[in-house]
Design a protein around this motif. Structure first.
Motif, mmCIF file in Angstrom:
data_model
loop_
_atom_site.group_PDB
_atom_site.id
_atom_site.type_symbol
_atom_site.label_atom_id
_atom_site.label_comp_id
_atom_site.label_asym_id
_atom_site.label_seq_id
_atom_site.Cartn_x
_atom_site.Cartn_y
_atom_site.Cartn_z
ATOM 1 N N TYR A 1 2.682 5.174 1.168
ATOM 2 C CA TYR A 1 2.726 5.581 1.955
ATOM 3 C C TYR A 1 1.540 6.995 2.168
ATOM 4 O O TYR A 1 1.654 7.316 0.686
ATOM 5 C CB TYR A 1 4.040 5.977 2.118
ATOM 6 C CG TYR A 1 4.764 4.610 2.985
ATOM 7 C CD1 TYR A 1 6.075 4.712 2.270
ATOM 8 C CD2 TYR A 1 4.730 5.223 4.565
ATOM 9 C CE1 TYR A 1 6.770 3.710 3.270
ATOM 10 C CE2 TYR A 1 5.409 3.949 5.552
ATOM 11 C CZ TYR A 1 6.255 3.080 4.605
ATOM 12 O OH TYR A 1 6.718 2.213 5.474
ATOM 13 N N GLY B 1 -1.434 7.194 1.634
ATOM 14 C CA GLY B 1 -1.988 6.739 1.724
ATOM 15 C C GLY B 1 -2.817 6.941 -0.301
ATOM 16 O O GLY B 1 -1.938 7.253 -0.836
ATOM 17 N N THR C 1 0.793 -1.061 -0.121
ATOM 18 C CA THR C 1 0.329 0.134 0.110
ATOM 19 C C THR C 1 0.662 1.584 -0.044
ATOM 20 O O THR C 1 1.958 1.556 0.315
ATOM 21 C CB THR C 1 -1.098 0.233 1.315
ATOM 22 O OG1 THR C 1 -0.148 0.096 2.599
ATOM 23 C CG2 THR C 1 -1.769 -1.237 0.704
#
Ligand SMILES: Nc1cc(-c2cccs2)n[nH]1
Length: 229
Positions: A53, A55, A51
């Protein structure tokens, strides 16, 4: 020229077995190898993404597998090409430049891209070119790499049977190519332009130059440097 491509879909490069004729490989003009990035992923699930960093949607390709892969594949002479929508537009001039390279390595990213530190670290060791094929987005760098490889390899001296054809093609002289015709002279009520049947090579050359200029003005005003040309 040595060419390597690193991808999670190495089979994507199977078409090069067709389009890089055996003679190019046998003649030693081009030596191509596709590598599976997962071969350098060390965990049990051979993970290559995670995922982002900060978001956001999607996944980012992890730096560790890429770092190991580039360490293993890139020679000191390597030019690392990273296809990306955020790259510099690829042009014929780039293809000419790259056709003189000793070693090209294509890092084919997927997902939302490759962790930037991979590119930043590579740039301390090799020449790195982040290249875009155009203002559109595809799902991975493989299709861009195939196009770039084809554009580059065909310019390697000895690859094309008739190198003269390279001189007149689109973009070779900064213009789009003129329209071409072949037999029959008459087809579905359409005739080949009379000048091409005249045998007057001066008139034909002038007609072709004007056709190239008109086509370039009409379709690619961005390429028309001197409106008076
Ligand atoms: N010009 C261009 C390159 C790309 C991608 C490269 C890698 C993933 S998407 N899209 N469009």
């Amino acid at each position: 020229m040595r060419i390597d491509a690193i991808s999670i879909f190495p089979d994507y490069f199977a078409p090069l077995d067709l389009s890089l004729p055996g003679k190019a490989r046998r003649a030693g003009l081009v030596d191509f190898t596709a590598h599976d990035l997962r071969g350098w992923a060390t965990d049990r699930h051979r993970t290559v993404d995670d995922t982002p960093y900060g978001g956001g949607a999607g996944m980012v390709m992890k730096p560790e597998p890429w770092g190991e892969a580039l360490d293993a594949v890139c020679t000191d002479a390597a030019v690392l090409i990273v296809p990306t929508p955020s790259g510099a537009p690829f042009t014929h001039a780039d293809a000419v430049d790259l056709s003189g390279a000793e070693h090209l390595v294509f890092a084919c990213g997927r997902y939302e891209g490759i962790d930037q530190r991979v590119i930043d670290h590579a740039a301390t060791r090799w020449q790195v070119r982040e290249i875009s094929l155009g203002d559109f987005v595809v799902n991975g760098g493989e299709v861009a790499a195939l196009a770039i490889i084809e554009a580059v390899v065909r310019l390697i001296p000895g690859f094309m049977g008739n190198p003269e054809s390279l001189a007149e093609e689109s973009h070779a002289d900064g213009l789009l190519e003129y329209p071409v015709y072949t037999k029959p002279a008459h087809w579905r009520d359409l005739d080949v332009p009379e000048v091409l049947l005249s045998g007057d090579h001066g008139r034909i050359a002038a007609w072709r130059r004007e056709q190239s200029r008109a086509r370039t003005r009409q379709r690619r005003p961005d390429l028309t440097h001197d409106a008076g040309e």
